[in-house]
Write an enzyme that holds these catalytic residues in place. Sequence first.
Site, PDB file in Angstrom:
ATOM      1  CG  HIS A  43      -1.556   1.358   1.454  1.00 28.00           C
ATOM      2  ND1 HIS A  43      -2.532   1.891   0.639  1.00 28.00           N
ATOM      3  CD2 HIS A  43      -1.310   2.310   2.392  1.00 28.00           C
ATOM      4  CE1 HIS A  43      -2.855   3.099   1.065  1.00 28.00           C
ATOM      5  NE2 HIS A  43      -2.130   3.380   2.129  1.00 28.00           N
TER       6      HIS A  43
ATOM      7  CG  ASP B 294       6.068  16.312 -27.903  1.00 27.90           C
ATOM      8  OD1 ASP B 294       6.177  16.108 -26.671  1.00 27.90           O
ATOM      9  OD2 ASP B 294       5.638  15.447 -28.679  1.00 27.90           O
TER      10      ASP B 294
ATOM     11  CD1 TRP C 152       6.036   3.922   3.942  1.00 28.32           C
ATOM     12  CD2 TRP C 152       7.164   4.993   2.337  1.00 28.32           C
ATOM     13  NE1 TRP C 152       6.265   5.201   4.379  1.00 28.32           N
ATOM     14  CE2 TRP C 152       6.961   5.877   3.413  1.00 28.32           C
ATOM     15  CE3 TRP C 152       7.849   5.455   1.208  1.00 28.32           C
ATOM     16  CZ2 TRP C 152       7.427   7.199   3.391  1.00 28.32           C
ATOM     17  CZ3 TRP C 152       8.315   6.767   1.196  1.00 28.32           C
ATOM     18  CH2 TRP C 152       8.096   7.621   2.275  1.00 28.32           C
TER      19      TRP C 152
ATOM     20  CB  SER D  51      10.511   6.311 -14.871  1.00 28.97           C
ATOM     21  OG  SER D  51       9.377   7.109 -15.075  1.00 28.97           O
ATOM     22  CB  SER D  52      11.145  10.094 -11.324  1.00 31.20           C
ATOM     23  OG  SER D  52      10.056   9.295 -10.986  1.00 31.20           O
TER      24      SER D  52
ATOM     25  CG  HIS E  35      10.884  16.336   4.510  1.00 34.01           C
ATOM     26  ND1 HIS E  35       9.873  16.144   5.425  1.00 34.01           N
ATOM     27  CD2 HIS E  35      10.620  17.528   3.924  1.00 34.01           C
ATOM     28  CE1 HIS E  35       9.053  17.168   5.390  1.00 34.01           C
ATOM     29  NE2 HIS E  35       9.477  18.023   4.498  1.00 34.01           N
TER      30      HIS E  35
ATOM     31  CD  GLU F  10       9.039  10.527  -3.297  1.00 33.06           C
ATOM     32  OE1 GLU F  10       9.925  11.062  -4.005  1.00 33.06           O
ATOM     33  OE2 GLU F  10       8.277   9.650  -3.714  1.00 33.06           O
TER      34      GLU F  10
ATOM     35  CE1 TYR G  83       6.819  20.621   1.832  1.00 33.09           C
ATOM     36  CE2 TYR G  83       8.736  19.435   2.641  1.00 33.09           C
ATOM     37  CZ  TYR G  83       7.616  20.209   2.869  1.00 33.09           C
ATOM     38  OH  TYR G  83       7.278  20.546   4.148  1.00 33.09           O
TER      39      TYR G  83
ATOM     40  CB  SER H 239      -1.226  28.299  -7.859  1.00 36.26           C
ATOM     41  OG  SER H 239      -0.690  28.007  -6.592  1.00 36.26           O
TER      42      SER H 239
ATOM     43  CG  HIS I 138      11.204  16.404  10.406  1.00 34.09           C
ATOM     44  ND1 HIS I 138      10.812  17.584   9.840  1.00 34.09           N
ATOM     45  CD2 HIS I 138      10.799  15.449   9.541  1.00 34.09           C
ATOM     46  CE1 HIS I 138      10.187  17.345   8.696  1.00 34.09           C
ATOM     47  NE2 HIS I 138      10.171  16.051   8.497  1.00 34.09           N
ATOM     48  CG  HIS I 139      10.921  11.851   8.557  1.00 31.92           C
ATOM     49  ND1 HIS I 139       9.590  11.600   8.360  1.00 31.92           N
ATOM     50  CD2 HIS I 139      11.214  12.934   7.800  1.00 31.92           C
ATOM     51  CE1 HIS I 139       9.106  12.472   7.491  1.00 31.92           C
ATOM     52  NE2 HIS I 139      10.070  13.301   7.144  1.00 31.92           N
TER      53      HIS I 139
ATOM     54  CB  THR J 135       3.931  25.761   4.009  1.00 31.27           C
ATOM     55  OG1 THR J 135       5.205  25.130   3.827  1.00 31.27           O
ATOM     56  CG2 THR J 135       2.842  24.813   3.578  1.00 31.27           C
TER      57      THR J 135
ATOM     58  CE  LYS K 113       4.077  27.400  -2.796  1.00 27.24           C
ATOM     59  NZ  LYS K 113       4.035  26.499  -3.930  1.00 27.24           N
TER      60      LYS K 113
ATOM     61  NE  ARG L  29       3.803   4.949  11.114  1.00 30.41           N
ATOM     62  CZ  ARG L  29       4.636   5.672  10.377  1.00 30.41           C
ATOM     63  NH1 ARG L  29       5.506   6.480  10.949  1.00 30.41           N
ATOM     64  NH2 ARG L  29       4.594   5.600   9.068  1.00 30.41           N
TER      65      ARG L  29
HETATM   66  C1  HEM Z   1       4.671  22.027   7.795  1.00 32.87           C
HETATM   67  C2  HEM Z   1       5.221  21.022   7.188  1.00 32.87           C
HETATM   68  C3  HEM Z   1       5.565  19.660   7.820  1.00 32.87           C
HETATM   69  C4  HEM Z   1       6.173  19.400   9.009  1.00 32.87           C
HETATM   70  C5  HEM Z   1       6.684  20.422  10.013  1.00 32.87           C
HETATM   71  C6  HEM Z   1       6.258  17.952   9.125  1.00 32.87           C
HETATM   72  C7  HEM Z   1       6.802  17.250  10.183  1.00 32.87           C
HETATM   73  C8  HEM Z   1       6.867  15.881  10.286  1.00 32.87           C
HETATM   74  C9  HEM Z   1       7.492  15.174  11.334  1.00 32.87           C
HETATM   75  C10 HEM Z   1       8.221  15.822  12.499  1.00 32.87           C
HETATM   76  C11 HEM Z   1       7.356  13.830  11.103  1.00 32.87           C
HETATM   77  C12 HEM Z   1       7.926  12.686  11.897  1.00 32.87           C
HETATM   78  C13 HEM Z   1       6.964  12.098  12.815  1.00 32.87           C
HETATM   79  C14 HEM Z   1       7.432  10.783  13.365  1.00 32.87           C
HETATM   80  O1  HEM Z   1       7.767   9.859  12.574  1.00 32.87           O
HETATM   81  O2  HEM Z   1       7.441  10.654  14.585  1.00 32.87           O
HETATM   82  C15 HEM Z   1       6.630  13.694   9.898  1.00 32.87           C
HETATM   83  C16 HEM Z   1       6.266  12.481   9.320  1.00 32.87           C
HETATM   84  C17 HEM Z   1       5.770  12.341   8.036  1.00 32.87           C
HETATM   85  N1  HEM Z   1       5.397  13.386   7.212  1.00 32.87           N
HETATM   86 FE1  HEM Z   1       5.480  15.360   7.678  1.00 32.87          FE
HETATM   87  N2  HEM Z   1       5.722  17.385   8.033  1.00 32.87           N
HETATM   88  C18 HEM Z   1       5.298  18.403   7.196  1.00 32.87           C
HETATM   89  C19 HEM Z   1       4.720  18.254   5.967  1.00 32.87           C
HETATM   90  C20 HEM Z   1       4.568  17.047   5.315  1.00 32.87           C
HETATM   91  C21 HEM Z   1       4.128  16.908   3.969  1.00 32.87           C
HETATM   92  C22 HEM Z   1       3.802  18.065   3.036  1.00 32.87           C
HETATM   93  C23 HEM Z   1       4.075  15.576   3.702  1.00 32.87           C
HETATM   94  C24 HEM Z   1       3.680  14.880   2.438  1.00 32.87           C
HETATM   95  C25 HEM Z   1       2.942  15.250   1.520  1.00 32.87           C
HETATM   96  C26 HEM Z   1       4.483  14.875   4.859  1.00 32.87           C
HETATM   97  C27 HEM Z   1       4.562  13.516   4.939  1.00 32.87           C
HETATM   98  C28 HEM Z   1       5.015  12.832   6.015  1.00 32.87           C
HETATM   99  C29 HEM Z   1       5.171  11.403   6.050  1.00 32.87           C
HETATM  100  C30 HEM Z   1       4.901  10.430   4.897  1.00 32.87           C
HETATM  101  C31 HEM Z   1       5.612  11.091   7.336  1.00 32.87           C
HETATM  102  C32 HEM Z   1       5.789   9.712   7.916  1.00 32.87           C
HETATM  103  C33 HEM Z   1       6.898   9.012   7.411  1.00 32.87           C
HETATM  104  C34 HEM Z   1       7.003   7.638   7.955  1.00 32.87           C
HETATM  105  O3  HEM Z   1       7.574   7.483   9.043  1.00 32.87           O
HETATM  106  O4  HEM Z   1       6.549   6.691   7.297  1.00 32.87           O
HETATM  107  N3  HEM Z   1       4.776  15.790   5.841  1.00 32.87           N
HETATM  108  N4  HEM Z   1       6.338  14.970   9.419  1.00 32.87           N
HETATM  109 CU   LIG Z   2       9.722  15.232   6.784  1.00 30.01          CU
END
Ligand code: HEM
Ligand SMILES: [Cu+2]
Length: 557
Positions: A78, A107, A141, A171-172, A255, A257, A259, A270, A304-305, A330, A333, A452
Site C-alpha cells: 500500500h 511537444d 515502504w 523514469s522520474s 522528506h 519526496e 515535497y 494556484s 525530523h523523521h 507554506t 501560499k 502504527r
Molecule cells: C509544515 C510542514 C511539515 C512538518 C513540520 C512535518 C513534520 C513531520 C514530522 C516531524 C514527522 C515525523 C513524525 C514521526 O515519525 O514521529 C513527519 C512524518 C511524516 N510526514 Fe510530515 N511534516 C510536514 C509536511 C509534510 C508533507 C507536506 C508531507 C507529504 C505530503 C508529509 C509527509 C510525512 C510522512 C509520509 C511522514 C511519515 C513518514 C514515515 O515514518 O513513514 N509531511 N512529518
Molecule cells: Cu519530513
Amino acid sequence: MGRPQIIASAVDNPDRTRGWTSWITTTDHKKIGIMYLATVLVFFILGGVEALLIRTQLAVPDNTLLTPERYNQILTMHGTTMVFLVVVPVWAGFANYLLPLMLGARDVAFPRLNAWSYWMYLFGGIALYASMLYSPPEAGWFSYVPLSLKQYSGTNGQEAWIYMVHLTGLSSIIGAINFIATIHNMRAPGMGWGRMPLFVWTILIYAYLVIVALTSLAATVTMLLLDRNFGTGFFDPAQGGSALLWQHLFWFFGHPEVYILVLPAFGVFSEILPVFARKPIFGYKAIAAATVGIAFLGMLVWAHHMFATPMSTTVLAFFMLMSFVIAVPTGVKIFNWIATLWRGTVEWTTALLYCVGGIATFTMGGITGIFLAVFPIDWQLTDTYFVVAHFHYTAFGASAFAMIAALYFWWPKMTGRMLSEKLGKVGFALMFIGFHTTFLIQHSAGLSGMPRRIYEYSETSWTWYNFVSTIGAFMIALSVAVTVVGVVWSLKRGAIAGPDPWKANTLEWFTPSPPPENNFDVVPRVRSVEPMKDIRREIEQRTNAEQRYRSGQPMLH
Ligand code: HEM
Ligand SMILES: [Cu+2]
C-alpha cells in the site's frame, strides 16, 4: 480571414495512426500523459484495495482476517504503491499533458526519451506487483534495515521493491531532465520567468527535487541490494556498517519526496483558484518564491523523521527549527490562496471544491507537522497513529485532492467532453466526509497510544477509533467509484466541452479540445500571467468593432 477564432488551430488534423499501436509507439506528450494517468488510476485502485484490507483487518480487536505476514505485505504494498506508483507519477502524467500546452510548445524537449520514461514507470510497477506471484516485500515502504536485510526479509520480495525503485527512479529522473529542458527552452515568445503559469513553476522545482532525491535513493537501495546479495556491510554493524545510515539516507530522499508529491498539487491549486474566483492569483511572485524556498528548506529537515534515534541536542534543535521555518513559505501560499478567493465572484465547481477541500485538509496536516517537529512531543507521538494521521492529512490532502481537482479541470481539454458536475459534487462530499472520518480520529487513536504498523490489538478502548476509521475508508472508496463512473459516463455522453469551457487563463485553452497533434499552428505572444484573458479581450474588442462597423457605426480607433 473570416471571423476571429478563439482556437489556435482550425485545420483538421487526421490522426494517421489509429488503434492501440498508435499508443504504444507514440512520442506525443499528450498520449504519453494520458497513458501515465490511466496507469496511475490502476495503481491507485490497487493501493486503495490494499488500504481497505488494512482497515478491515483493524476494524475490530483480535481480528484474524489476515495473517501477520500477509498484513505486513499488504501494508508495504500500500505505502509503496501510493508513494512511488501514484502520487509521484500522477504529476509526471499531468505535467506531460499540460506543460507543452501551457508553454505554447509543440511537444517536450525530448519526445522519445519521454516515451521511455513512461515505459520505465510501467515496468517498475510490474516488477513490484510481479512479486505478488511469489512473495511481496514486507519491510514497509521505508524498508528500514535490519528488517529489510536477508536475515529478516529472506524472500526476493525485497529485491522486487529495490528494482521498482530503480526503474521508477530512472523514469522520474529522465522525465525531470525532460521537463527542465522544456521549461528552460521552449516557452512561448514573451513568456518570461515572471509570466510562467504557477503549475509550470511547481513542476520545474519538482523536477529539480526529483534529480536530487531520487538519484540519492537509487544509490541507497543499490547499497541494500549489495548488502543482501554480495556480502557488503554498509548497513550491518557487525561488519562495521551502520543501521542508522539507512535512515539518514532514506529520509534525505524521503522528506524532499514529500515535497515532490505536494508542490505540483500546490501548482494545481494556484491554477484553478483564480479561474473560479474570477480574479487574478494573489501574490504570484510570492507563490513562485515560496515554491523555491520550500524545496530548498525541504532538503534540510530529513532528520525530523528520526528524532527518536540517538542524536545530540544541537542536531535535534537544528532539525526542529528548520521544520518550523519550512512552515513559513507554506503559510505564505495558504494565505495567498485565501486572498485569491476573498471577495471573488466564486463559482463552486467540483474542481474548485476539491481544491478548497484539499487546502483545508493539508493545512490541518501542516499544523500537526509543527507539533511533531517539537522533538520532545515527537518522542511521545512517533510511531503512533498520530503520525499516520499527520501524513495522510498532508499527502492525501494535497496530492489526492489536487489530482482529482486536476482531473475535473483538465478532463474537458483531454477528451473534449465535460464530467458531470452532479456526480462530481456527490463524489466530493463522500471524499471530504470520508477522509475526515478516516483520519481525524486516528489522531485520538495515536494520542491514546495505538502504535502504527500493528496488525491486531486487544486493547478495547481503541476499537471505536478503528471502527469509525474503517467506515470512513469505505466512504473514500465509494467516492472514487463515483468518480470512475463519472469518467466512464462522460466518455460516452458528456456534454461537448469546446476549447475553453471554464474561461480559463492559460494557453492550453487556446487549442481545441482535445488538441491536435502539433498543439499550436500559431503560438501567440504572451503579455501577462493570464494570456487567455488577453486573447479573449482582444477578440471581444475586434468582434465588437466588426459588429459596429457592420451596423454602419464609425469604428472607434
Ligand atoms: C509544515 C510542514 C511539515 C512538518 C513540520 C512535518 C513534520 C513531520 C514530522 C516531524 C514527522 C515525523 C513524525 C514521526 O515519525 O514521529 C513527519 C512524518 C511524516 N510526514 Fe510530515 N511534516 C510536514 C509536511 C509534510 C508533507 C507536506 C508531507 C507529504 C505530503 C508529509 C509527509 C510525512 C510522512 C509520509 C511522514 C511519515 C513518514 C514515515 O515514518 O513513514 N509531511 N512529518
Ligand atoms: Cu519530513
